[in-house]
Design a protein around this motif. Sequence first.
Motif, short mmCIF file in Angstrom:
data_model
loop_
_atom_site.label_atom_id
_atom_site.label_comp_id
_atom_site.label_asym_id
_atom_site.label_seq_id
_atom_site.Cartn_x
_atom_site.Cartn_y
_atom_site.Cartn_z
N HIS A 111 -13.49 39.54 30.06
CA HIS A 111 -14.58 39.81 29.13
C HIS A 111 -14.48 41.24 28.64
O HIS A 111 -14.39 42.17 29.43
N ILE A 167 -15.30 36.65 25.87
CA ILE A 167 -14.27 36.42 26.90
C ILE A 167 -13.03 35.93 26.18
O ILE A 167 -13.10 35.01 25.36
N LEU A 183 -23.26 37.72 31.31
CA LEU A 183 -22.44 36.57 31.68
C LEU A 183 -23.22 35.58 32.55
O LEU A 183 -23.10 34.37 32.38
N VAL A 206 -13.73 35.09 35.35
CA VAL A 206 -13.73 36.17 34.36
C VAL A 206 -13.66 37.53 35.03
O VAL A 206 -14.41 37.81 35.96
#
Length: 752
Positions: A211, A216, A238, A395
């Motif tokens: 990200h 992302i 997020l 992520v």
Amino acid sequence: MDPADIPGLPEGVPDFLRESGIEALYPPQAEAVDAGVTEGESLVASVPTASGKTLISELAMLSSVERGGKALYVVPLRALASEKKAEFERWSDFDVEVGISTGNYESSEEWLSSRDIVVATSEKVDSLVRNGAPWIEDLTCVVADEVHLVDDPNRGPTLEVTLAKLRRINPGLQVVALSATVDNADEVADWLDAALVKSDWRPVDLRTGVHYGGAITFDDDSQREVPVGRGERPTAALVDDTLDEDGSSLVFVNSRRNAEAAARRLADVTADHLTDDERAELDDIADEVRDVSDTETSDDLAAVVRKGAAFHHAGLAAEHRSLVEDAFRDRLLKAICATPTLAAGVNTPSRRVIVRDWRRYDGEFGGMKPLETLEVHQMFGRAGRPGLDPYGEAVLLANDHDTMDELFDRYVNADPEPVQSKLAREPAMRTHLLATVSSGFARTREGLLDFLDRTLYATQTADTTRLESVVDSTLEYLVANDFVERDGDEITATSLGHTVSRLYLDPMSAAEIVDGLRDADDPTPLGLYHLVCRTPDMYELYLKSGDRETYTELCYERETELLGRVPSEFEEVRFEEWLSALKTAKLLEDWAREVDEDRLTDRYGVGPGDIRGKVDTAEWLLGAAERLATDLELDCVVAVREAKKRVEYGVRDELLDLAGVRGVGRKRARRLFEAGVESRADLREAEKPAVLGALRGRRKTAERVLENAGRRDPSMDEVDADEETAGANDGDADAAAPSATGDQQASLGDFE
Ligand code: ADP
């Protein structure tokens, strides 16, 4: 593959599997069965996290037991042992009995010979072998969970040597090694003479990415917008974004403190997404969390749980951990902020995994060090709940373009590091060579080298001269410290050497302890605590800012109590270690002076789980010191025993007798003492109202305590608590005013 097609299982197991939701084997599981894992064949399974490795091992163990054998499951962390045992207990319907080996080192736990599956850490298994537990010879199947940890510089060598020894004791032993996906799994398989199942298959698709700048970017170049508002943190954005799709998040950070702080912030995000029902259920769980122990950690955790978030780290009590994990699996908790311990083994999948911190402080490295690729991949692996999520997302976070590129190179597009044996490191060699000689696995230098030839180290090293030179220098050390003797070719352990090996001490710890005790006429508890805290077997507390001054001062103030010479301040590293040991020793002294657990966590900046850890280790090392002092006929035996007992119970001298009664513990012992009930014998005679008063009117507790003290008529029916004794304070030595902890018993020291 249909469960019914698996050969070698006890009757009824395939149906049972189907009933528990396993309609068909996952492809790597089917490969393992094809490779003969249920027919006694050794196997290395190198497959991603959450792809069903546990079932592979269960199939192996069940079929082994079905053939009349006995299985051992080796876990990497003590915390995982009870979890695995609980998991395997589902096989009790098939007459498979599960036991867990948790006892102290230096015992052979013979009762385990009646169990079909035993769960233990590699350290424990190593010590069982050293102490000659007879049932070890009955093993037919050994499972090594997370075998890639042979790579770990501290604990890897024990796993490596233990597997080598077990295979030597039982030549036909089936070894099933479960590993994360690593490139050189074939070397591990070579070492273990095992078939290899290597697969990237996962039950849920995984997308990984970074990200940065409001979106992302995934490994397939696709993007997902996740804008970050003004003043908002990317992690919060997020987590919020996942919740919009009704998904949960697992956030990995690099320290306990960060986990707690992040959970506090994220709780404000998760709180907005809760339904009334969820709020009510979370309230109940929060109450349970708070009741686990009388500490700030409990309160802090309860406060965030109420809002749908949690933190998770090794400083939590086991009950905390399971409450959090269960609530997350039940989808009540929407976000967990965790240190990486969770990634190893605990089954808590989530829609999105966020690796917020990819660097961690490392003392040896001297700063922030990037995490290993393998470790990050294991965190990634927790993304995606089979059957619930269409895919999992993992992520990493970047705040500039260069970092994004670096993260792609380092983690997203990278293969994990190869597994490398660390056996040649000195502390490992010291310990394992002594054990190998002591338990008779080898009696000559050649014998030692021959034994070491069965290790991964030998499989991986073409150059044997390095191994030979490490063996030679280690033998010299062991001879110099009187642990082994050489007579021509023959190498034998001395009586001291045998004791050290059975006590499971690092020989260097033993040497330090023996030196210190020889010096000590009438040692104080602090002196003894400091002695065991400076051995390599104790993880010392870190010095924080300001601690250097505090403990330097304390060091000189109490110099006469410390055993051995204070290093000069110019020997910086040694002096620093000396002070860290002193800080740890001071914590133990406070604990043994009945300072409240809460106050300790504050004063030393640790969690309740850490105090428990230090107390357990100190108890073990002082027990070992007592044994050494007895064998060497030193005068300080009694002083050592008392210091050990005081740590064990967390009390001052006068309470030792009382605190030894089951169900009493440190706080209750103090309250009984204040009420005039001063010993186990007093408990048998005392006026019941006084006892009931001191135990805050808790009838059941009082009856149990009296019973444990051996009283004939423990019943508290129709007894009224004595008002006066009920008002006595908790006797916290440090508290100026009576403590306000009321009826809450500290979770430490109260072994109920
Ligand atoms: P690993 O040990 O590889 O990390 P686990 O063994 O914990 O993974 O498995 C993850 C989850 O998958 C568990 O909840 C387990 O019950 C489930 N599972 C395993 N095998 C199957 C299967 N063949 N079908 C359905 N679910 C499975």
